[in-house]
Design an enzyme around this catalytic site. Structure first.
Site, PDB file in Angstrom:
ATOM      1  N   GLY A  82       0.815  -1.239   0.007  1.00  0.00           N
ATOM      2  CA  GLY A  82       0.121   0.159   0.006  1.00  0.00           C
ATOM      3  C   GLY A  82       0.709   1.118  -0.154  1.00  0.00           C
ATOM      4  O   GLY A  82       0.241   2.431   0.316  1.00  0.00           O
ATOM      5  N   HIS A  94      11.381   0.899   0.892  1.00  0.00           N
ATOM      6  CA  HIS A  94      11.172  -0.591   1.144  1.00  0.00           C
ATOM      7  C   HIS A  94      12.296  -1.118   2.097  1.00  0.00           C
ATOM      8  O   HIS A  94      12.445  -2.364   2.186  1.00  0.00           O
ATOM      9  CB  HIS A  94      10.834  -1.363   0.109  1.00  0.00           C
ATOM     10  CG  HIS A  94       9.849  -0.992  -0.802  1.00  0.00           C
ATOM     11  ND1 HIS A  94       8.602  -0.634  -0.378  1.00  0.00           N
ATOM     12  CD2 HIS A  94       9.473  -0.916  -2.299  1.00  0.00           C
ATOM     13  CE1 HIS A  94       7.685  -0.502  -1.348  1.00  0.00           C
ATOM     14  NE2 HIS A  94       8.147  -0.504  -2.530  1.00  0.00           N
ATOM     15  N   ASN A 111       2.027   3.340  -2.473  1.00  0.00           N
ATOM     16  CA  ASN A 111       1.727   4.462  -3.420  1.00  0.00           C
ATOM     17  C   ASN A 111      -0.030   5.037  -2.728  1.00  0.00           C
ATOM     18  O   ASN A 111       0.069   6.224  -2.917  1.00  0.00           O
ATOM     19  CB  ASN A 111       1.150   3.743  -4.884  1.00  0.00           C
ATOM     20  CG  ASN A 111       2.711   3.611  -5.502  1.00  0.00           C
ATOM     21  OD1 ASN A 111       3.260   4.609  -6.142  1.00  0.00           O
ATOM     22  ND2 ASN A 111       3.276   2.187  -5.091  1.00  0.00           N
ATOM     23  N   TRP A 112      -0.674   4.128  -2.198  1.00  0.00           N
ATOM     24  CA  TRP A 112      -1.807   4.732  -1.455  1.00  0.00           C
ATOM     25  C   TRP A 112      -1.280   5.623  -0.286  1.00  0.00           C
ATOM     26  O   TRP A 112      -1.906   6.933  -0.401  1.00  0.00           O
ATOM     27  CB  TRP A 112      -2.655   3.507  -0.929  1.00  0.00           C
ATOM     28  CG  TRP A 112      -3.821   3.669  -0.464  1.00  0.00           C
ATOM     29  CD1 TRP A 112      -4.517   4.723  -0.431  1.00  0.00           C
ATOM     30  CD2 TRP A 112      -4.716   2.912   0.343  1.00  0.00           C
ATOM     31  NE1 TRP A 112      -5.946   4.695  -0.006  1.00  0.00           N
ATOM     32  CE2 TRP A 112      -5.826   3.455   0.632  1.00  0.00           C
ATOM     33  CE3 TRP A 112      -4.564   1.639   0.955  1.00  0.00           C
ATOM     34  CZ2 TRP A 112      -6.980   2.962   1.371  1.00  0.00           C
ATOM     35  CZ3 TRP A 112      -5.666   0.852   1.565  1.00  0.00           C
ATOM     36  CH2 TRP A 112      -6.638   1.691   1.624  1.00  0.00           C
ATOM     37  N   SER A 143      -0.154  -9.945  -4.507  1.00  0.00           N
ATOM     38  CA  SER A 143       0.054  -8.798  -5.272  1.00  0.00           C
ATOM     39  C   SER A 143       1.546  -8.589  -5.779  1.00  0.00           C
ATOM     40  O   SER A 143       1.785  -8.073  -6.999  1.00  0.00           O
ATOM     41  CB  SER A 143       0.188  -7.524  -4.134  1.00  0.00           C
ATOM     42  OG  SER A 143       0.143  -6.297  -5.009  1.00  0.00           O
ATOM     43  N   MET A 174      -7.953   6.567  -7.328  1.00  0.00           N
ATOM     44  CA  MET A 174      -6.389   6.462  -7.875  1.00  0.00           C
ATOM     45  C   MET A 174      -6.213   5.703  -8.855  1.00  0.00           C
ATOM     46  O   MET A 174      -5.200   5.998  -9.886  1.00  0.00           O
ATOM     47  CB  MET A 174      -5.604   5.982  -6.582  1.00  0.00           C
ATOM     48  CG  MET A 174      -5.482   6.865  -5.726  1.00  0.00           C
ATOM     49  SD  MET A 174      -4.357   6.191  -4.116  1.00  0.00           S
ATOM     50  CE  MET A 174      -2.890   6.494  -4.965  1.00  0.00           C
ATOM     51  N   ARG A 214      -3.892  -2.693  -9.170  1.00  0.00           N
ATOM     52  CA  ARG A 214      -4.525  -3.672  -9.625  1.00  0.00           C
ATOM     53  C   ARG A 214      -5.812  -4.159  -9.184  1.00  0.00           C
ATOM     54  O   ARG A 214      -6.949  -4.007  -9.885  1.00  0.00           O
ATOM     55  CB  ARG A 214      -3.596  -5.071  -9.355  1.00  0.00           C
ATOM     56  CG  ARG A 214      -3.748  -6.173 -10.194  1.00  0.00           C
ATOM     57  CD  ARG A 214      -2.887  -7.396  -9.552  1.00  0.00           C
ATOM     58  NE  ARG A 214      -2.915  -7.620  -8.199  1.00  0.00           N
ATOM     59  CZ  ARG A 214      -3.673  -8.668  -7.711  1.00  0.00           C
ATOM     60  NH1 ARG A 214      -4.365  -9.403  -8.763  1.00  0.00           N
ATOM     61  NH2 ARG A 214      -3.874  -8.707  -6.527  1.00  0.00           N
TER      62      ARG A 214
HETATM   63  P1  A3P Z   1      -3.059  -5.279  -5.057  1.00  0.00           P
HETATM   64  O1  A3P Z   1      -2.103  -5.844  -6.313  1.00  0.00           O
HETATM   65  O2  A3P Z   1      -3.483  -6.493  -4.603  1.00  0.00           O
HETATM   66  O3  A3P Z   1      -4.353  -4.906  -5.957  1.00  0.00           O
HETATM   67  P2  A3P Z   1       2.490  -0.736  -3.208  1.00  0.00           P
HETATM   68  O4  A3P Z   1       1.863   0.680  -3.808  1.00  0.00           O
HETATM   69  O5  A3P Z   1       2.959  -1.007  -2.084  1.00  0.00           O
HETATM   70  O6  A3P Z   1       3.197  -1.107  -4.411  1.00  0.00           O
HETATM   71  O7  A3P Z   1       0.995  -1.835  -3.128  1.00  0.00           O
HETATM   72  C1  A3P Z   1       0.258  -2.058  -4.238  1.00  0.00           C
HETATM   73  C2  A3P Z   1      -0.865  -2.525  -3.726  1.00  0.00           C
HETATM   74  O8  A3P Z   1      -2.097  -1.617  -3.135  1.00  0.00           O
HETATM   75  C3  A3P Z   1      -1.948  -3.115  -5.111  1.00  0.00           C
HETATM   76  O9  A3P Z   1      -2.617  -4.253  -4.325  1.00  0.00           O
HETATM   77  C4  A3P Z   1      -2.742  -2.086  -5.380  1.00  0.00           C
HETATM   78  O10 A3P Z   1      -3.897  -2.343  -5.965  1.00  0.00           O
HETATM   79  C5  A3P Z   1      -3.023  -1.729  -3.747  1.00  0.00           C
HETATM   80  N1  A3P Z   1      -3.548  -0.153  -3.815  1.00  0.00           N
HETATM   81  C6  A3P Z   1      -3.017   0.939  -4.393  1.00  0.00           C
HETATM   82  N2  A3P Z   1      -3.880   1.945  -4.166  1.00  0.00           N
HETATM   83  C7  A3P Z   1      -4.954   1.754  -3.125  1.00  0.00           C
HETATM   84  C8  A3P Z   1      -5.756   2.251  -2.825  1.00  0.00           C
HETATM   85  N3  A3P Z   1      -6.165   3.669  -3.147  1.00  0.00           N
HETATM   86  N4  A3P Z   1      -6.853   1.572  -1.965  1.00  0.00           N
HETATM   87  C9  A3P Z   1      -6.638   0.115  -1.785  1.00  0.00           C
HETATM   88  N5  A3P Z   1      -5.607  -0.390  -2.340  1.00  0.00           N
HETATM   89  C10 A3P Z   1      -4.659   0.202  -3.111  1.00  0.00           C
END
Ligand code: A3P
Length: 304
Positions: free
Chosen positions: A69, A119, A71-72, A149, A243, A260
């Site tokens: 999460g 990370h 990027n979230w 993921s 997003m 994703r």
């Molecule tokens: P999934 O591959 O299970 O969909 P990171 O940013 O650390 O690379 O993490 C990516 C994961 O966070 C992905 O999971 C992505 O879809 C999910 N993600 C990104 N933005 C999100 C949001 N706004 N709400 C919920 N999940 C989110």
């Protein structure tokens, strides 16, 4: 003649990632002190430069194992800081370990507060972040969804080698032979610092199921308090749908790789019972009874 705007570190890194062609694992990964990293954006030179990187007391640092999460939460902090400052802050340098030492130099020019993420394991995080008063937000996610993921990310990112099957990826994941090493080692090491006053941990799952409470905690931790209305605004601007819709602007061609499904429990579609039990055993061995282990709410999110 109009001067072309200088690209940010973030834009330059995205260009690199987008122009990378999928080749062999030997070309795409490199080993530094026993841990694998993506070689197109990480280097020995950069890791050495990071040893003397100077953090600031008011930097906001997000630490995560990949695919939990990052990027979230970067976007959430970006919205919060922009809202409090009443002007859009520049989002630069996605991970402090990406890029080259010149990029670190450019970070010195960025105004405070800088939103940064990494990370890296605790032992490799630039010491300055620990010595200064920099607040550190740890975001964790259940290991089964993180693994799924990660597997999908390997498939869709040109900068990472593709695995022929989930089973092959799982073997490497469980043994820590993936980028950034073992999920379990990562959490075990950060768990030793979770009681530090300048460190706070939240889980992906709690953010999914009760966003307002988690955002309130995060904003108070960073001393950036929000009104109820502001919390609602941040929630809607950083929802998965929102997003994903904006991902071409924020992440270019790689938008779909980063956004994703954004769900809890997708692991149930791919894990075999045996694989599930292997992760359960690792959890039991390394994380059961620890503070971060509790935060993961393992029984709720990881049992068949
Ligand atoms: P999934 O591959 O299970 O969909 P990171 O940013 O650390 O690379 O993490 C990516 C994961 O966070 C992905 O999971 C992505 O879809 C999910 N993600 C990104 N933005 C999100 C949001 N706004 N709400 C919920 N999940 C989110």
């Amino acid at each position: 003649m109009a001067q072309s705007k200088q690209k940010t570190n973030r834009e330059m890194l995205l260009d690199t990632l987008q122009s990378t062609e999928k080749t062999s694992a030997e070309d795409l990964l490199f080993n530094y002190k026993g841990i694998l990293y993506p070689s197109t954006i990480c280097s020995k030179e950069m890791f050495e430069a990071l040893e003397t990187f100077e953090a600031r007391d008011d930097d906001l640092l997000i630490v995560t194992y990949p695919k939990c999460g990052t990027n979230w939460v970067i976007q959430i902090l970006h919205e919060v800081v922009s809202m409090i400052q009443n002007q859009e802050v520049v989002l630069d340098q996605p991970m402090i370990e990406f890029g080259n030492p010149q990029m670190l130099e450019r970070l010195k020019e960025r105004p405070s507060p800088r939103i940064m993420s990494s990370h890296l394991k605790f032992q490799v995080i630039p010491k300055s972040f620990i010595e200064k008063k920099t607040k550190i937000l740890m975001v964790i996610r259940n290991p089964k969804d993180a693994a799924i993921s990660f597997f999908n990310f390997y498939k869709s990112m040109p900068a990472l080698p593709t695995y022929e099957s989930w089973n092959l990826f799982f073997k490497d994941f469980i043994h820590g032979n993936v980028c950034y090493g073992s999920y379990f080692d990562y959490i075990v090491e950060w768990n030793k610092h979770v009681d530090d006053k300048k460190v706070m941990a939240v889980s992906f799952e709690d953010m999914k199921t009760d966003f307002p409470t988690q955002l309130k905690k995060i904003s108070e931790f960073f001393e950036l308090p929000l009104t109820e209305e502001q919390i609602c605004t941040v929630q809607s601007r950083t929802s998965f749908t929102s997003m994903k819709e904006k991902s071409e602007d924020t992440h270019g061609k790689l938008g779909d790789a980063f956004f994703r499904k954004g769900q809890i429990g997708d692991w149930k579609n791919l894990f075999t019972e045996e694989q599930s039990k292997e992760v359960d055993a690792k959890f039991q061995q390394y994380l059961a009874g620890t503070k971060l282990g509790e935060l993961l709410n393992y029984t709720k999110y990881c049992k068949m």
